[in-house]
Design an enzyme around this catalytic site. Sequence first.
Site, PDB file in Angstrom:
ATOM      1  N   ALA A 110       0.870  -1.372  -0.028  1.00  0.00           N
ATOM      2  CA  ALA A 110       0.143  -0.241   0.037  1.00  0.00           C
ATOM      3  C   ALA A 110       0.920   1.283  -0.148  1.00  0.00           C
ATOM      4  O   ALA A 110       0.609   2.441   0.341  1.00  0.00           O
ATOM      5  CB  ALA A 110      -0.887   0.013   1.242  1.00  0.00           C
ATOM      6  N   SER A 111       2.021   1.012  -0.256  1.00  0.00           N
ATOM      7  CA  SER A 111       3.133   2.250  -0.380  1.00  0.00           C
ATOM      8  C   SER A 111       3.023   3.075   0.914  1.00  0.00           C
ATOM      9  O   SER A 111       3.290   2.533   1.938  1.00  0.00           O
ATOM     10  CB  SER A 111       2.920   2.818  -1.794  1.00  0.00           C
ATOM     11  OG  SER A 111       3.890   3.875  -1.859  1.00  0.00           O
ATOM     12  N   HIS A 112       2.579   4.221   0.444  1.00  0.00           N
ATOM     13  CA  HIS A 112       2.738   5.503   1.579  1.00  0.00           C
ATOM     14  C   HIS A 112       1.238   5.412   2.302  1.00  0.00           C
ATOM     15  O   HIS A 112       1.152   6.236   3.021  1.00  0.00           O
ATOM     16  CB  HIS A 112       3.324   6.548   1.036  1.00  0.00           C
ATOM     17  CG  HIS A 112       2.327   6.991   0.080  1.00  0.00           C
ATOM     18  ND1 HIS A 112       2.266   6.557  -1.426  1.00  0.00           N
ATOM     19  CD2 HIS A 112       1.282   7.951  -0.188  1.00  0.00           C
ATOM     20  CE1 HIS A 112       1.418   7.142  -2.249  1.00  0.00           C
ATOM     21  NE2 HIS A 112       0.700   8.014  -1.484  1.00  0.00           N
TER      22      HIS A 112
END
Length: 133
Positions: A110-112
């Site tokens: 979900a990255s950042h």
Amino acid sequence: MSSALPALLDPDKNPYDFRHKAQEVSKDDTKRLGYALGKSMYDEGQVFLGRDQRTPSEWAYESLRQGLTGAGCDVMTPTESRGIQGAATTGMVAHHTRQGGYAGGVMTTASHMPIGYVGVKPFTEDGIYFSTN
């Protein structure tokens, strides 16, 4: 198909990856996404699959793997291809996709985004983010 899958695939929301709250996306949705990627984007070829350390990434990774293999893809993981244990970074998946001659790559992250999100980032054979634009 659940109503969450179309939201995952909304190019106006994010044209190069699919992110959503984990509780709004089922394992079946993610498996179908893997199947669709395997049949349409990766043409049943060899795919490099990685995941980050987030808990939702674990079930998304397994569901994607099932969908990709169900579509006829040969799925390789960092452990299988490089002997690397555990989670991978997005850059690592992009690099190994390009350098390993894979049909494409997929990173579950979900990255950042905040905790509780799950994301899927597909890569082309060149290790470049796939874009719906």
